[in-house]
Write a protein that holds these residues in place. Structure first.
Motif, PDB file in Angstrom:
ATOM      1  N   MET A 151      -1.685  -2.665   1.450  1.00 33.13           N
ATOM      2  CA  MET A 151      -1.163  -2.181   0.174  1.00 33.13           C
ATOM      3  C   MET A 151      -2.258  -1.645  -0.742  1.00 33.13           C
ATOM      4  N   PRO A 152      -3.368  -2.372  -0.996  1.00 31.41           N
ATOM      5  CA  PRO A 152      -4.409  -1.778  -1.843  1.00 31.41           C
ATOM      6  C   PRO A 152      -5.018  -0.517  -1.243  1.00 31.41           C
ATOM      7  N   ALA A 153      -5.107  -0.464   0.096  1.00 26.30           N
ATOM      8  CA  ALA A 153      -5.656   0.739   0.719  1.00 26.30           C
ATOM      9  C   ALA A 153      -4.708   1.924   0.524  1.00 26.30           C
ATOM     10  N   LYS A 154      -3.402   1.696   0.694  1.00 26.42           N
ATOM     11  CA  LYS A 154      -2.438   2.772   0.485  1.00 26.42           C
ATOM     12  C   LYS A 154      -2.430   3.248  -0.962  1.00 26.42           C
ATOM     13  N   ASN A 155      -2.550   2.317  -1.889  1.00 24.92           N
ATOM     14  CA  ASN A 155      -2.593   2.699  -3.300  1.00 24.92           C
ATOM     15  C   ASN A 155      -3.772   3.623  -3.586  1.00 24.92           C
ATOM     16  N   GLU A 156      -4.917   3.289  -3.036  1.00 24.88           N
ATOM     17  CA  GLU A 156      -6.093   4.132  -3.260  1.00 24.88           C
ATOM     18  C   GLU A 156      -5.929   5.495  -2.603  1.00 24.88           C
ATOM     19  N   VAL A 157      -5.359   5.520  -1.390  1.00 26.33           N
ATOM     20  CA  VAL A 157      -5.154   6.792  -0.699  1.00 26.33           C
ATOM     21  C   VAL A 157      -4.205   7.688  -1.487  1.00 26.33           C
TER      22      VAL A 157
END
Length: 351
Positions: free
Chosen positions: A290-296
């Protein structure tokens, strides 16, 4: 009364047996290694005395079946069999400890302990007290059938837990996903259920029988790294290779994804309106998706704005937008065609 040496050996076995129990309790649960050493040392000493005294643990001598010697002889053999059970269990604990087995082996340990105690209990009944074991086992079988019929669901959970433990499909700490979409980190396994700690920090209790029937995907094997994907629709105003380069630069600038293996861009489809792009990247663990997708997503927006790319309009907005705009001028002028008005009302009703 039987021979003096024979009597002294039995008395010594009784003393060693009770002393072993006392020392074992004094060690306490906080010192498991000391307990194991006490079990092994006292059992070895009792077996040595048993052998030197020529005493059989499997039967009583005829000379022992009289007077107070009978009680001493039986208690010595009961203590020997009890220490035998504890020693076997101690070796099991040593084996599990040396192989660094985690806590999910708890079910297997309990099963072995139950089998050892049952075997020792039957041995004491048959060898020490001379009771016939056959009728007792037959009666126990009938009782077991009755109990099994009454506890079908519970027994299904128990045996499913044993099968899952022996199969080692997962261990405590692994992140797993079930076929119904439930996923989380294995926090605990017991006789009846497996507890999963989800990303929302909730504990999901899954019965072992349900878990055994579902497909289980272990996201922690061979390691914690996990591939994920994000689909983006870019307006078809630039060449696909330009879109690919921009999106690849977006992924390379993301700090919360893993660069080895490198991220990839897949151009999935194209039409007159949009280019469908799938951003594929790897994260350190399933919990960090989830945090990785948010940054992407944030970087995709910035990258599109910087490079002049536009996100494509959703297909539903293209479907209903023109009809609504066509009706509006007619409504403002006061002249509305009946067919268009009804079409517009249907569109508004569906909105």
């Amino acid at each position: 009364m039987f021979g003096e040496d024979h009597f002294l050996a039995l008395v010594l076995i009784n003393i060693l047996g009770f002393a072993g129990i006392l020392v074992w309790h004094i060690q306490g649960r906080s010192r498991p290694t000391g307990r194991l050493i006490v079990q092994i040392l006292f059992f070895a000493t009792m077996s040595l005395v048993l052998g030197l005294g020529g005493i059989s643990p499997y039967r009583l001598d005829q000379t022992e079946l009289q007077g107070a010697g009978l009680l001493i002889a039986k208690s010595a053999r009961i203590l020997w069999w009890t220490h035998l059970a504890w020693t076997i269990i101690g070796f099991v604990h040593i084996y599990i400890g040396l192989n660094r087995r985690p806590r999910e082996a708890h079910l297997l340990q309990d099963l072995i302990v139950a089998v050892v105690y049952l075997g020792v209990a039957l041995s004491i009944i048959g060898f020490v007290f001379g009771a016939p074991i056959g009728p007792l086992v037959a009666t126990s079988g009938v009782v077991a059938v009755i109990i099994g019929l009454a506890l079908q669901n519970t027994l299904a959970d128990v045996f499913s837990g044993i099968a899952l433990t022996l199969g080692r499909a997962y261990v405590i700490g692994d992140w797993i996903r079930l076929s119904d979409g439930t996923e989380g980190r294995v926090a605990e396994t017991n006789w009846r259920s497996t507890n999963l700690l989800t990303s929302a920090h909730n504990v999901v209790v899954v019965p072992n029988s349900v878990l055994a029937k579902q497909g289980v995907t272990n996201l922690s094997r061979p390691d914690e790294t996990h591939w994920t994907a994000l689909t983006v629709h870019i307006a078809a105003t630039h060449a696909p290779f330009v879109v690919e380069e921009v999106m690849l630069g977006v992924l390379q600038g993301c700090e919360r994804i893993i660069k080895v293996p490198p991220p990839a861009i897949a151009l999935k489809a194209i039409d007159a309106i949009a280019i469908e792009v799938e951003l594929q990247f790897c994260v350190a663990s399933p919990a960090s998706r989830m945090p990785a997708k948010n940054e992407v997503i944030d970087l995709v927006y910035r990258g599109c704005k910087t490079n002049g790319l536009s996100l494509a309009m959703p297909p539903e907005s293209l479907l209903w937008g023109p009809a609504v705009r066509a009706v509006s001028p007619q409504l403002s002028s006061g002249r509305t065609h009946p067919a268009r008005f009804s079409h517009g009302r249907r569109a508004e009703a569906q909105d």
